[in-house]
Design an enzyme around this catalytic site. Structure first.
Site, PDB file in Angstrom:
ATOM      1  N   HIS A 123     -21.225  46.366  -9.733  1.00  0.00           N
ATOM      2  CA  HIS A 123     -21.887  47.384 -10.560  1.00  0.00           C
ATOM      3  C   HIS A 123     -21.007  47.648 -11.787  1.00  0.00           C
ATOM      4  O   HIS A 123     -19.778  47.632 -11.688  1.00  0.00           O
ATOM      5  CB  HIS A 123     -22.095  48.663  -9.746  1.00  0.00           C
ATOM      6  CG  HIS A 123     -22.998  49.633 -10.435  1.00  0.00           C
ATOM      7  ND1 HIS A 123     -22.583  50.401 -11.500  1.00  0.00           N
ATOM      8  CD2 HIS A 123     -24.309  49.917 -10.241  1.00  0.00           C
ATOM      9  CE1 HIS A 123     -23.604  51.139 -11.922  1.00  0.00           C
ATOM     10  NE2 HIS A 123     -24.663  50.862 -11.185  1.00  0.00           N
ATOM     11  N   GLU A 131     -28.797  44.941 -14.826  1.00  0.00           N
ATOM     12  CA  GLU A 131     -28.518  46.339 -15.173  1.00  0.00           C
ATOM     13  C   GLU A 131     -27.788  46.399 -16.506  1.00  0.00           C
ATOM     14  O   GLU A 131     -26.551  46.431 -16.529  1.00  0.00           O
ATOM     15  CB  GLU A 131     -27.645  46.966 -14.092  1.00  0.00           C
ATOM     16  CG  GLU A 131     -28.309  47.071 -12.748  1.00  0.00           C
ATOM     17  CD  GLU A 131     -27.995  48.392 -12.104  1.00  0.00           C
ATOM     18  OE1 GLU A 131     -28.928  49.058 -11.671  1.00  0.00           O
ATOM     19  OE2 GLU A 131     -26.803  48.780 -12.092  1.00  0.00           O
TER      20      GLU A 131
HETATM   21  P1  PGA Z   1     -29.746  55.091 -13.473  1.00  0.00           P
HETATM   22  O1  PGA Z   1     -28.683  54.175 -12.690  1.00  0.00           O
HETATM   23  O2  PGA Z   1     -31.086  54.857 -12.837  1.00  0.00           O
HETATM   24  O3  PGA Z   1     -29.245  56.492 -13.289  1.00  0.00           O
HETATM   25  O4  PGA Z   1     -29.727  54.648 -14.907  1.00  0.00           O
HETATM   26  C1  PGA Z   1     -29.005  52.857 -12.309  1.00  0.00           C
HETATM   27  C2  PGA Z   1     -27.809  52.217 -11.643  1.00  0.00           C
HETATM   28  O5  PGA Z   1     -26.691  52.361 -12.130  1.00  0.00           O
HETATM   29  O6  PGA Z   1     -27.945  51.576 -10.578  1.00  0.00           O
END
Ligand code: PGA
Length: 264
Positions: free
Chosen positions: A103, A181
């Site tokens: 992440h 992401e």
């Molecule tokens: P968010 O986070 O939906 O708050 O933007 C997504 C993530 O980091 O998995």
């Protein structure tokens, strides 16, 4: 998770809640899931490391019919041993079905492709599904630049796994899930355009190990934007969503679930 399976939602609670709060939220989600006919197996929850066991046992003991999966937010790049504070992937067997790896909030603390690849290797050995996050950094980049950035990141992860002799074939048969992401979209209220996500999905699926890998999108998803991402066909298919902020409230999580058709 194939292209015809119902969309999969992963609730990433990060470090927002104390373990008691996580158990309570899991209970509320399961109760709402029963009332709203949540599709079995469509939701996975990623609590903090300290809440993982309690949330997993609640969901399995009291709400097994919903088949809500449990996901760890990270694991160790090492085997079990004298490593204070680490959580080896093999210790997650029987607790977590999958592990989020790489992440951007962990990459920001110094984690690189080599370490993430080593964690993928440990998950493969433990039979736990690796969910590998990939994301570009610059909100002003072009889609071509984003695709190049995430493919580069992917190759870095693959090299890290190869350093532990887990070659491409082992990675592609591990059940690996990719989460696209974009870092600028996470927690910013500025989600990526669905066309961008489709382009990135196509670019990643042109990598041999990822041809048939499920791909999720994450970054400021809410009930309004969710339906725009999920679906599509062929290499541009998006199989689900990784949800941060909107997964911390029962109501906003179920708005997303309803929008993508996994609950009423
Ligand atoms: P968010 O986070 O939906 O708050 O933007 C997504 C993530 O980091 O998995």
């Amino acid at each position: 998770m194939s292209g015809t399976a119902s969309p999969r939602l992963i609730a990433n609670w990060k470090a927002n809640l104390a373990p008691g709060e996580e158990v309570e939220l899991a209970r509320q989600i399961a109760l709402r899931g029963s009332a709203r006919q949540l599709a079995p197996g469509s939701l996975l929850i990623a609590p903090s490391a300290i809440g993982l066991v309690a949330v997993a046992s609640l969901l399995r003991r009291e709400h097994a019919e919903l088949k809500i999966g449990v996901v760890a937010q990270d694991c160790s790049s090492d085997d079990p041993g004298a490593r204070t504070g680490e959580i080896p992937a093999s210790h997650l067997i029987g607790v977590a079905d999958a592990v989020i790896l790489g992440h951007s909030e962990r990459r920001a603390r110094g984690e690189d492709g080599r370490a993430i690849g080593a964690k993928v290797a440990r998950c493969i050995d433990a039979g736990i599904v690796p969910i590998v996050c990939l994301g570009d950094l610059d909100a002003r980049a072009t889609d071509v630049e984003r695709c190049d950035a995430v493919v580069d990141q992917w190759r870095g992860v693959l090299a890290g796994a190869a350093a532990l002799q887990r070659e491409e074939a082992a990675v592609s048969t591990s059940g690996i899930i990719i989460a696209y992401e974009p870092v600028w979209a996470i927690g910013s209220g500025r989600p990526a355009r669905p066309e961008t996500v489709a382009a990135v999905a196509r670019a990643l699926r042109s990598e041999a190990e990822l041809t048939s890998a499920p791909l999720l999108y994450g970054g400021s998803v809410d009930g309004k934007s969710a339906a725009g991402y999920v679906g599509g066909s062929g290499a541009e298919r998006v199989d689900g969503l990784l949800i941060g902020g909107a997964s911390l409230e029962v109501e906003s999580l179920f708005q997303i679930a309803a929008a993508v058709g996994v609950s009423r």
